[in-house]
Design a protein around this motif. Structure first.
Motif, PDB file in Angstrom:
ATOM      1  N   ALA A 120       0.835  -1.200   0.000  1.00  0.00           N
ATOM      2  CA  ALA A 120       0.000   0.000   0.000  1.00  0.00           C
ATOM      3  C   ALA A 120       0.868   1.248   0.000  1.00  0.00           C
ATOM      4  CB  ALA A 120      -0.930  -0.021   1.210  1.00  0.00           C
ATOM      5  N   ASP A 121       1.910   1.237  -0.796  1.00  0.00           N
ATOM      6  CA  ASP A 121       2.836   2.363  -0.863  1.00  0.00           C
ATOM      7  C   ASP A 121       2.633   3.130  -2.159  1.00  0.00           C
ATOM      8  OD1 ASP A 121       5.909   3.070  -1.972  1.00  0.00           O
ATOM      9  OD2 ASP A 121       5.429   3.747   0.062  1.00  0.00           O
ATOM     10  N   PHE A 122       2.374   4.437  -2.046  1.00  0.00           N
ATOM     11  CA  PHE A 122       2.097   5.237  -3.242  1.00  0.00           C
ATOM     12  C   PHE A 122       3.265   5.193  -4.231  1.00  0.00           C
ATOM     13  CE2 PHE A 122       2.405   9.191  -5.645  1.00  0.00           C
ATOM     14  CZ  PHE A 122       1.170   9.221  -6.275  1.00  0.00           C
ATOM     15  N   GLY A 123       4.491   5.335  -3.725  1.00  0.00           N
ATOM     16  CA  GLY A 123       5.650   5.346  -4.610  1.00  0.00           C
ATOM     17  C   GLY A 123       5.781   4.086  -5.433  1.00  0.00           C
ATOM     18  N   THR A 124       5.427   2.948  -4.825  1.00  0.00           N
ATOM     19  CA  THR A 124       5.495   1.673  -5.538  1.00  0.00           C
ATOM     20  C   THR A 124       4.345   1.519  -6.518  1.00  0.00           C
ATOM     21  OG1 THR A 124       6.592   0.621  -3.650  1.00  0.00           O
ATOM     22  CG2 THR A 124       5.542  -0.830  -5.260  1.00  0.00           C
ATOM     23  N   ILE A 125       3.136   1.816  -6.061  1.00  0.00           N
ATOM     24  CA  ILE A 125       1.954   1.618  -6.902  1.00  0.00           C
ATOM     25  C   ILE A 125       1.954   2.547  -8.111  1.00  0.00           C
ATOM     26  CG2 ILE A 125      -0.574   1.756  -6.952  1.00  0.00           C
ATOM     27  CD1 ILE A 125      -0.553   0.959  -3.987  1.00  0.00           C
ATOM     28  N   CYS A 126       2.380   3.786  -7.928  1.00  0.00           N
ATOM     29  CA  CYS A 126       2.338   4.768  -9.016  1.00  0.00           C
ATOM     30  C   CYS A 126       3.712   5.042  -9.641  1.00  0.00           C
ATOM     31  CB  CYS A 126       1.721   6.074  -8.509  1.00  0.00           C
ATOM     32  SG  CYS A 126      -0.065   5.965  -8.190  1.00  0.00           S
ATOM     33  N   SER A 127       4.641   4.125  -9.438  1.00  0.00           N
ATOM     34  CA  SER A 127       5.993   4.341  -9.976  1.00  0.00           C
ATOM     35  C   SER A 127       6.004   4.447 -11.504  1.00  0.00           C
ATOM     36  CB  SER A 127       6.919   3.203  -9.540  1.00  0.00           C
ATOM     37  OG  SER A 127       6.440   1.951 -10.016  1.00  0.00           O
TER      38      SER A 127
END
Length: 208
Positions: A80-87
């Motif tokens: 649930a990490d924004f940086g990972t999901i929207c990389s």
């Protein structure tokens, strides 16, 4: 009299067990719950996805499960990490990005005859004033709502049903079979009552 008092105590204990068994099989509801990521933890959303307007960089989650209420609801699982999901979705002027975690639940959560899809994440690029529902529609169609605007299905799952009541013998996330707690508890009360009567008559015959 001592036998009667002892039997009464046993009966009271059995009734307590019986009450607990009834509570363990409380009625729940099968539905999509909506969550917001804050401070590294999931918080149950205080408004619906059709009115919530997340900021750029927000992480929103949805979980399909059986639960009695918000306090009992199961949180979304997985990353649930924004940086990972929207990389893979770079920022763009005039838009915002919302990371979504979609957890379709376990087979025990599923309506009869349906199999939950694998949980997944998605990054929605939407207009600055878009709601969470808009972001969800952009990455996980089709959505299904009922006449009261309750979210019933994400990516077509489940195919039917919406917030229906189900018997839940375990904490949110699974359905149980017929509740055995009540008949077993009642049986215990009957057996203890019979033993008390037998013991009382035996003591009276001996003393007579």
């Amino acid at each position: 009299m001592r036998a009667v008092r002892r039997a009464a105590s046993l009966l009271c204990a059995a009734l307590v067990l019986l009450a607990g068994a009834g509570q363990a099989h409380a009625t729940g509801y099968r539905y999509w719950s909506f969550w917001e990521r804050s401070g590294g933890h999931w918080a149950y959303a205080t408004q619906g996805p059709s009115t919530a307007r997340p900021d750029d960089g927000a992480v929103e989650g949805f979980r399909f499960a059986v639960s009695a209420d918000s306090a009992d609801a199961s949180r979304p699982r997985g990353a649930a990490d924004f940086g990972t999901i929207c990389s893979g979705t770079p920022a763009r002027s005039g838009t915002k990005r919302v990371a979504l975690v979609l957890d379709f639940g376990t087979p025990a959560d599923a309506p009869s005859g349906e199999t939950p899809p694998a949980r997944r994440t998605a990054c929605a690029r939407v207009s600055p004033d878009a709601t969470t529902a808009d972001a969800l529609a952009a990455v996980a169609p089709p959505l299904r709502y009922d006449t009261n605007a309750l979210l019933c299905a994400i990516a077509g799952y489940p195919k039917k049903g919406c917030g229906e009541q189900v018997a839940s013998g375990r904490k949110s996330g699974s359905d149980s079979g017929p509740s055995l707690g009540l008949p077993i508890g009642a049986g215990a009360v009957v057996l203890l009552g019979g033993a008390a009567v037998w013991q009382f008559r035996r003591r009276r015959n001996v003393s007579g």
